[in-house]
Design an enzyme around this catalytic site. Structure first.
Site, PDB file in Angstrom:
ATOM      1  N   LYS A  54       0.049   4.260  -0.276  1.00  0.00           N
ATOM      2  CA  LYS A  54      -0.628   5.402   0.353  1.00  0.00           C
ATOM      3  C   LYS A  54      -0.424   6.656  -0.523  1.00  0.00           C
ATOM      4  CE  LYS A  54      -0.268   3.119   4.782  1.00  0.00           C
ATOM      5  NZ  LYS A  54      -0.138   3.252   6.250  1.00  0.00           N
TER       6      LYS A  54
ATOM      7  N   ASN B 222       0.857  -1.183   0.000  1.00  0.00           N
ATOM      8  CA  ASN B 222       0.000   0.000   0.000  1.00  0.00           C
ATOM      9  C   ASN B 222       0.891   1.230   0.000  1.00  0.00           C
ATOM     10  OD1 ASN B 222      -1.976   1.915   0.308  1.00  0.00           O
ATOM     11  ND2 ASN B 222      -2.501   1.362   2.410  1.00  0.00           N
TER      12      ASN B 222
ATOM     13  N   GLY C 284       2.438   2.189  10.968  1.00  0.00           N
ATOM     14  CA  GLY C 284       3.279   3.365  10.874  1.00  0.00           C
ATOM     15  C   GLY C 284       3.902   3.812  12.186  1.00  0.00           C
TER      16      GLY C 284
ATOM     17  N   SER D   8       3.442  -2.316  10.245  1.00  0.00           N
ATOM     18  CA  SER D   8       4.907  -2.191  10.353  1.00  0.00           C
ATOM     19  C   SER D   8       5.627  -3.484   9.976  1.00  0.00           C
ATOM     20  CB  SER D   8       5.297  -1.736  11.766  1.00  0.00           C
ATOM     21  OG  SER D   8       4.756  -0.462  12.050  1.00  0.00           O
TER      22      SER D   8
ATOM     23  N   GLU E 298      -6.954   4.224   7.919  1.00  0.00           N
ATOM     24  CA  GLU E 298      -6.836   5.653   7.642  1.00  0.00           C
ATOM     25  C   GLU E 298      -8.111   6.204   7.009  1.00  0.00           C
ATOM     26  OE1 GLU E 298      -2.054   5.073   7.156  1.00  0.00           O
ATOM     27  OE2 GLU E 298      -3.270   5.421   5.365  1.00  0.00           O
TER      28      GLU E 298
ATOM     29  N   HIS F 289      -9.451   0.614   4.914  1.00  0.00           N
ATOM     30  CA  HIS F 289      -8.196   0.846   5.620  1.00  0.00           C
ATOM     31  C   HIS F 289      -8.441   1.758   6.810  1.00  0.00           C
ATOM     32  CE1 HIS F 289      -4.083   2.139   6.461  1.00  0.00           C
ATOM     33  NE2 HIS F 289      -3.684   1.076   5.806  1.00  0.00           N
TER      34      HIS F 289
ATOM     35  N   GLU G   8      -5.229  -5.468  10.390  1.00  0.00           N
ATOM     36  CA  GLU G   8      -4.246  -4.419  10.632  1.00  0.00           C
ATOM     37  C   GLU G   8      -4.551  -3.738  11.961  1.00  0.00           C
ATOM     38  OE1 GLU G   8      -2.341  -2.856   6.689  1.00  0.00           O
ATOM     39  OE2 GLU G   8      -4.227  -1.840   7.054  1.00  0.00           O
TER      40      GLU G   8
END
Length: 249
Positions: A14, A12, A172, A212, A98, A96, A166
Site C-alpha cells: 500500500k 500489498n 485492516g 488481516s 481501497e 482493490h 478480500e
C-alpha cells in the site's frame, strides 16, 4: 487428472515504504527460507517499483498496485502497463477495495483496466469482495458474482489472472473471515467459474484470500481446499511475511 494449483502469496505494501524499509524487507526475504513451491509477488508503491525489483531475491516478483486503461496520454498522475513492462514489472494489482471505495473505481473501470493490462502482457491480481453491510444482508455471492461478471468480458486468458477474494470488512480491521467462511466463498467462486467460464478454468484459476492475514491464522486458512494463497497487507511489511509464504510447507 486433477489440476495442482501452485500456492500464491502476494504482499500489498500500500502507501508504505522507504529505501531503508524496502532494504529490510529484501533482507528478510533473502534470508527466508522461502517455500520453493510458492509464487511470491510484492506490490510496491510506484516510485519504488524499480528499486524493489533490484533489491528483492530473484524468486520474489514485484507488482504495481494500480495502472490505467490506456497506453499513454494526458492522464496526469497515472501509469500505464507499457511503462510497467518497460522497467521489468510483470504484475499489477487491480480492483482493490481501497481503489473502489476511496477513489470511486467502478466495476466497469476495473474491468477495462484488467483487459488492457492483460493485452499489454501483464499478469493481474484482481480483487473482489463485499462490505460488512452487504454480508449482513446476505449479498456476498451477488456482489462477487457482479464483480467477476464485469471482469470476465475483458479476459481472454485466465492463466494470467489471480483472483483475490478480500471481504472489505476484514481488511485492516483485525477481523478475519474464519477458514470456513472464507472457504465457503472460495467454493462459490470456483463454481462460478465452472458455470460461467469452463471446467478447465475453474480447476486451474487461483483464488487467494485477503483480509488481516497473519502468521497466526495463515496455516489454518491454507488448509482449505479452495484457498490457493493470500494477498497480505500490513504483515507483508514484517518478517512474519516469511511464515505466511511458508503457510503450506
Amino acid at each position: 487428472m486433477p489440476v495442482t494449483r501452485r500456492f500464491f502469496v502476494g504482499g500489498n505494501w500500500k502507501m508504505n515504504g522507504t529505501n531503508e524499509s524496502i532494504r529490510e524487507i529484501g533482507k528478510f526475504l533473502t534470508t527466508g527460507p522461502l517455500n520453493a513451491n510458492t509464487d511470491i509477488v510484492c506490490g510496491a508503491p510506484a516510485v519504488y517499483l524499480d528499486f524493489a525489483r533490484r533489491i528483492m531475491p530473484p524468486s520474489v516478483k514485484i507488482s504495481a498496485q494500480n495502472c490505467y486503461k490506456e497506453v499513454k496520454g494526458a492522464f496526469t498522475g497515472e501509469i500505464s502497463p507499457a511503462m510497467l513492462r518497460d522497467i521489468g514489472i510483470e504484475w499489477v494489482i487491480l480492483g482493490h477495495s481501497e481503489r473502489r471505495q476511496i477513489f470511486g473505481e467502478t466495476d466497469k473501470l476495473v474491468a477495462e483496466k484488467v483487459g488492457h493490462a492483460l493485452s499489454e502482457g501483464l499478469n493481474v491480481i484482481v480483487c473482489i469482495g463485499e462490505t460488512l453491510d452487504e454480508r449482513k444482508a446476505s449479498k456476498t455471492e451477488e456482489v462477487v458474482s457482479r464483480q467477476l461478471t464485469a471482469i470476465k468480458k475483458n479476459v481472454l486468458n485466465w492463466d494470467k489472472v489471480v483472483v483475490a477474494y478480500e471481504p472489505i470488512w476484514a481488511i485492516g480491521t483485525g477481523m478475519t473471515a474464519t477458514p470456513q467462511q472464507a472457504q465457503e466463498v472460495h467454493a462459490y467462486l470456483r463454481k462460478w467459474f465452472l458455470d460461467n467460464v469452463s471446467p478447465e478454468v475453474s480447476a486451474a484459476v487461483r483464488i487467494i484470500y485477503g483480509g488481516s492475514v497473519s502468521a497466526k491464522n495463515c496455516r489454518d486458512l491454507a488448509k482449505e481446499g479452495d484457498i490457493d494463497g493470500f494477498l497480505v497487507g500490513g504483515a507483508s511489511l514484517l518478517a512474519e511475511f516469511v511464515l505466511i509464504v511458508n503457510a503450506r510447507t
